[in-house]
Design a protein around this motif. Structure first.
Motif, PDB file in Angstrom:
ATOM      1  N   ALA A  61       0.845  -1.198   0.000  1.00 16.23           N
ATOM      2  CA  ALA A  61       0.000   0.000   0.000  1.00 16.23           C
ATOM      3  C   ALA A  61       0.880   1.247   0.000  1.00 16.23           C
ATOM      4  O   ALA A  61       1.911   1.311   0.672  1.00 16.23           O
ATOM      5  CB  ALA A  61      -0.920   0.002   1.201  1.00 16.23           C
ATOM      6  N   GLY A  62       0.473   2.254  -0.760  1.00 18.05           N
ATOM      7  CA  GLY A  62       1.190   3.520  -0.789  1.00 18.05           C
ATOM      8  C   GLY A  62       2.527   3.457  -1.486  1.00 18.05           C
ATOM      9  O   GLY A  62       3.391   4.300  -1.245  1.00 18.05           O
ATOM     10  N   ARG A  63       2.702   2.486  -2.390  1.00 15.81           N
ATOM     11  CA  ARG A  63       4.023   2.290  -2.992  1.00 15.81           C
ATOM     12  C   ARG A  63       3.989   2.129  -4.507  1.00 15.81           C
ATOM     13  O   ARG A  63       4.873   1.500  -5.078  1.00 15.81           O
ATOM     14  CB  ARG A  63       4.698   1.055  -2.365  1.00 15.81           C
ATOM     15  CG  ARG A  63       5.080   1.219  -0.907  1.00 15.81           C
ATOM     16  CD  ARG A  63       6.199   2.231  -0.729  1.00 15.81           C
ATOM     17  NE  ARG A  63       6.643   2.344   0.650  1.00 15.81           N
ATOM     18  CZ  ARG A  63       6.112   3.169   1.535  1.00 15.81           C
ATOM     19  NH1 ARG A  63       5.102   3.954   1.161  1.00 15.81           N
ATOM     20  NH2 ARG A  63       6.564   3.227   2.766  1.00 15.81           N
ATOM     21  N   THR A  68       3.038  10.198  -6.433  1.00 17.73           N
ATOM     22  CA  THR A  68       3.591  10.969  -5.314  1.00 17.73           C
ATOM     23  C   THR A  68       2.526  11.643  -4.459  1.00 17.73           C
ATOM     24  O   THR A  68       2.847  12.431  -3.587  1.00 17.73           O
ATOM     25  CB  THR A  68       4.541  12.058  -5.849  1.00 17.73           C
ATOM     26  OG1 THR A  68       3.808  12.941  -6.719  1.00 17.73           O
ATOM     27  CG2 THR A  68       5.684  11.436  -6.635  1.00 17.73           C
ATOM     28  N   ARG A  69       1.241  11.317  -4.694  1.00 21.23           N
ATOM     29  CA  ARG A  69       0.170  12.056  -4.018  1.00 21.23           C
ATOM     30  C   ARG A  69      -0.583  11.238  -2.979  1.00 21.23           C
ATOM     31  O   ARG A  69      -1.726  11.518  -2.668  1.00 21.23           O
ATOM     32  CB  ARG A  69      -0.796  12.617  -5.073  1.00 21.23           C
ATOM     33  CG  ARG A  69      -0.158  13.725  -5.898  1.00 21.23           C
ATOM     34  CD  ARG A  69      -1.043  14.191  -7.047  1.00 21.23           C
ATOM     35  NE  ARG A  69      -0.885  13.355  -8.234  1.00 21.23           N
ATOM     36  CZ  ARG A  69      -1.816  12.604  -8.762  1.00 21.23           C
ATOM     37  NH1 ARG A  69      -3.023  12.533  -8.199  1.00 21.23           N
ATOM     38  NH2 ARG A  69      -1.592  11.909  -9.858  1.00 21.23           N
ATOM     39  N   TYR A  70       0.074  10.243  -2.410  1.00 22.34           N
ATOM     40  CA  TYR A  70      -0.555   9.486  -1.336  1.00 22.34           C
ATOM     41  C   TYR A  70      -0.705  10.341  -0.077  1.00 22.34           C
ATOM     42  O   TYR A  70       0.130  11.215   0.192  1.00 22.34           O
ATOM     43  CB  TYR A  70       0.293   8.265  -0.969  1.00 22.34           C
ATOM     44  CG  TYR A  70       0.276   7.146  -1.973  1.00 22.34           C
ATOM     45  CD1 TYR A  70      -0.855   6.364  -2.154  1.00 22.34           C
ATOM     46  CD2 TYR A  70       1.405   6.850  -2.720  1.00 22.34           C
ATOM     47  CE1 TYR A  70      -0.863   5.322  -3.068  1.00 22.34           C
ATOM     48  CE2 TYR A  70       1.408   5.803  -3.634  1.00 22.34           C
ATOM     49  CZ  TYR A  70       0.266   5.044  -3.794  1.00 22.34           C
ATOM     50  OH  TYR A  70       0.262   4.010  -4.694  1.00 22.34           O
ATOM     51  N   SER A  71      -1.741  10.056   0.691  1.00 26.77           N
ATOM     52  CA  SER A  71      -1.833  10.657   2.021  1.00 26.77           C
ATOM     53  C   SER A  71      -0.724  10.075   2.884  1.00 26.77           C
ATOM     54  O   SER A  71      -0.219   8.975   2.627  1.00 26.77           O
ATOM     55  CB  SER A  71      -3.198  10.350   2.651  1.00 26.77           C
ATOM     56  OG  SER A  71      -3.342   8.948   2.859  1.00 26.77           O
ATOM     57  N   THR A 100      -7.235   9.281   4.684  1.00 24.60           N
ATOM     58  CA  THR A 100      -6.945   8.994   3.284  1.00 24.60           C
ATOM     59  C   THR A 100      -7.547  10.077   2.388  1.00 24.60           C
ATOM     60  O   THR A 100      -8.602  10.646   2.701  1.00 24.60           O
ATOM     61  CB  THR A 100      -7.509   7.622   2.875  1.00 24.60           C
ATOM     62  OG1 THR A 100      -7.214   7.405   1.483  1.00 24.60           O
ATOM     63  CG2 THR A 100      -9.011   7.540   3.059  1.00 24.60           C
ATOM     64  N   SER A 101      -6.878  10.364   1.294  1.00 26.12           N
ATOM     65  CA  SER A 101      -7.360  11.393   0.374  1.00 26.12           C
ATOM     66  C   SER A 101      -8.309  10.827  -0.672  1.00 26.12           C
ATOM     67  O   SER A 101      -8.825  11.575  -1.500  1.00 26.12           O
ATOM     68  CB  SER A 101      -6.173  12.061  -0.321  1.00 26.12           C
ATOM     69  OG  SER A 101      -5.361  11.106  -0.983  1.00 26.12           O
ATOM     70  N   MET A 102      -8.565   9.524  -0.637  1.00 20.82           N
ATOM     71  CA  MET A 102      -9.485   8.925  -1.599  1.00 20.82           C
ATOM     72  C   MET A 102     -10.922   9.267  -1.223  1.00 20.82           C
ATOM     73  O   MET A 102     -11.378   8.973  -0.125  1.00 20.82           O
ATOM     74  CB  MET A 102      -9.311   7.409  -1.652  1.00 20.82           C
ATOM     75  CG  MET A 102     -10.244   6.728  -2.639  1.00 20.82           C
ATOM     76  SD  MET A 102      -9.808   5.003  -2.864  1.00 20.82           S
ATOM     77  CE  MET A 102     -11.168   4.406  -3.843  1.00 20.82           C
ATOM     78  N   VAL A 103     -11.625   9.897  -2.173  1.00 22.05           N
ATOM     79  CA  VAL A 103     -13.016  10.293  -1.938  1.00 22.05           C
ATOM     80  C   VAL A 103     -13.913   9.184  -2.481  1.00 22.05           C
ATOM     81  O   VAL A 103     -14.223   9.134  -3.670  1.00 22.05           O
ATOM     82  CB  VAL A 103     -13.336  11.633  -2.625  1.00 22.05           C
ATOM     83  CG1 VAL A 103     -14.770  12.053  -2.332  1.00 22.05           C
ATOM     84  CG2 VAL A 103     -12.358  12.703  -2.154  1.00 22.05           C
ATOM     85  N   PHE A 104     -14.312   8.275  -1.602  1.00 26.08           N
ATOM     86  CA  PHE A 104     -15.119   7.122  -2.000  1.00 26.08           C
ATOM     87  C   PHE A 104     -15.854   6.626  -0.767  1.00 26.08           C
ATOM     88  O   PHE A 104     -15.234   6.332   0.251  1.00 26.08           O
ATOM     89  CB  PHE A 104     -14.211   6.033  -2.572  1.00 26.08           C
ATOM     90  CG  PHE A 104     -14.927   4.788  -3.015  1.00 26.08           C
ATOM     91  CD1 PHE A 104     -15.843   4.832  -4.048  1.00 26.08           C
ATOM     92  CD2 PHE A 104     -14.664   3.576  -2.396  1.00 26.08           C
ATOM     93  CE1 PHE A 104     -16.497   3.683  -4.463  1.00 26.08           C
ATOM     94  CE2 PHE A 104     -15.314   2.420  -2.803  1.00 26.08           C
ATOM     95  CZ  PHE A 104     -16.234   2.477  -3.842  1.00 26.08           C
ATOM     96  N   ARG A 105     -17.170   6.530  -0.861  1.00 23.93           N
ATOM     97  CA  ARG A 105     -17.970   6.182   0.315  1.00 23.93           C
ATOM     98  C   ARG A 105     -17.910   4.706   0.662  1.00 23.93           C
ATOM     99  O   ARG A 105     -18.234   4.323   1.786  1.00 23.93           O
ATOM    100  CB  ARG A 105     -19.424   6.589   0.098  1.00 23.93           C
ATOM    101  CG  ARG A 105     -19.646   8.087   0.052  1.00 23.93           C
ATOM    102  CD  ARG A 105     -21.107   8.427  -0.070  1.00 23.93           C
ATOM    103  NE  ARG A 105     -21.679   7.905  -1.313  1.00 23.93           N
ATOM    104  CZ  ARG A 105     -22.964   7.999  -1.640  1.00 23.93           C
ATOM    105  NH1 ARG A 105     -23.816   8.571  -0.798  1.00 23.93           N
ATOM    106  NH2 ARG A 105     -23.392   7.541  -2.794  1.00 23.93           N
TER     107      ARG A 105
END
Length: 236
Positions: A61-63, A68-71, A100-105
């Protein structure tokens, strides 16, 4: 490590085992995946709003290389993208990784999650997405998602050679010798530093609204923006 504990806790509560995920239907999962196309591509290395999902299966995760825009929270997480992690993430990303910066419900339906996980396992493996295209499961459009069309070969009437800001307007000059004045609030300045962006030393102006009076001016680098845009009322 604390994020891994969160993953395990949520996964246990959602009650979807590895065996259940294996029963997910890849074809149905491709239909569920439509909601992901707006932000993700399946082509490896092609990052959009979110990172490429090509090669995501068992990726840490995050890799994703080049994204470069991961939380901070996801970048510091310590787990691979496997059945358990995807099940928790798709159920409620914010509950799994706070901040997390992902906008998903999230997807409440366990069956839909199982189908999507089965799809991602196939599409996120080596050459998996290309095989799904070849087998007619998904359209080739899914590979690049909503990646912008290349604008390096923009015609002269769209190729910006200078922009002058004066008062509340921009005067935009293009390579065909024309110029036009626009209200500053109808002009968006953007940068596309990828291979789809404009040629070095120029900007590209594109329509950006149904009313026909809004435009985006896209530059290949911040240096080009700073060079081509000036505060100048003398030449009005």
């Amino acid at each position: 490590m604390k994020h891994l504990l969160v993953v395990l806790t949520i996964t246990a509560g959602v009650a979807l085992s590895s065996a259940a995920a294996a029963e997910g239907d890849v074809v149905r999962g491709a239909q569920v995946y439509r909601a992901c196309v707006a932000c993700h591509a399946l082509e490896p290395g092609l990052h959009l709003t979110g990172p490429s999902l090509g090669g995501i299966w068992n990726r840490p995760a995050g890799r994703a290389e080049g994204f470069t825009r991961y939380s901070d929270a996801l970048r510091d997480a310590d787990f691979p993208w496997d059945v358990a992690a995807f099940n928790a993430w798709l159920a409620d990303p914010q509950a799994m990784i706070e901040g997390t910066s992902m906008v998903f419900r999230g997807i409440a339906d366990a069956g839909a999650r199982a189908d999507l996980i089965a799809f991602l396992e196939r599409a996120g493996g080596a050459e998996g997405a290309a095989q799904l295209v070849a087998n007619g499961v998904i359209s080739e459009v899914y590979l690049r998602g909503q990646a912008p069309k290349p604008i390096r070969d923009a015609p002269d009437n769209a190729r910006v050679v200078a922009m002058r800001h004066c008062g509340d307007g921009y005067t935009i000059e293009t390579a065909d010798g024309a110029h036009a004045v626009y209200w500053e609030k109808n002009i968006r300045l953007k940068i596309d530093s990828t291979e789809t962006g404009p040629p070095p030393g120029f900007g590209v102006v594109l329509g950006a609204g149904m009313q026909g009076d809004r435009y985006s001016v896209i530059f290949g680098s911040l240096a080009d923006l700073e060079h081509l845009v000036s505060e100048n009322c003398k030449d009005r």
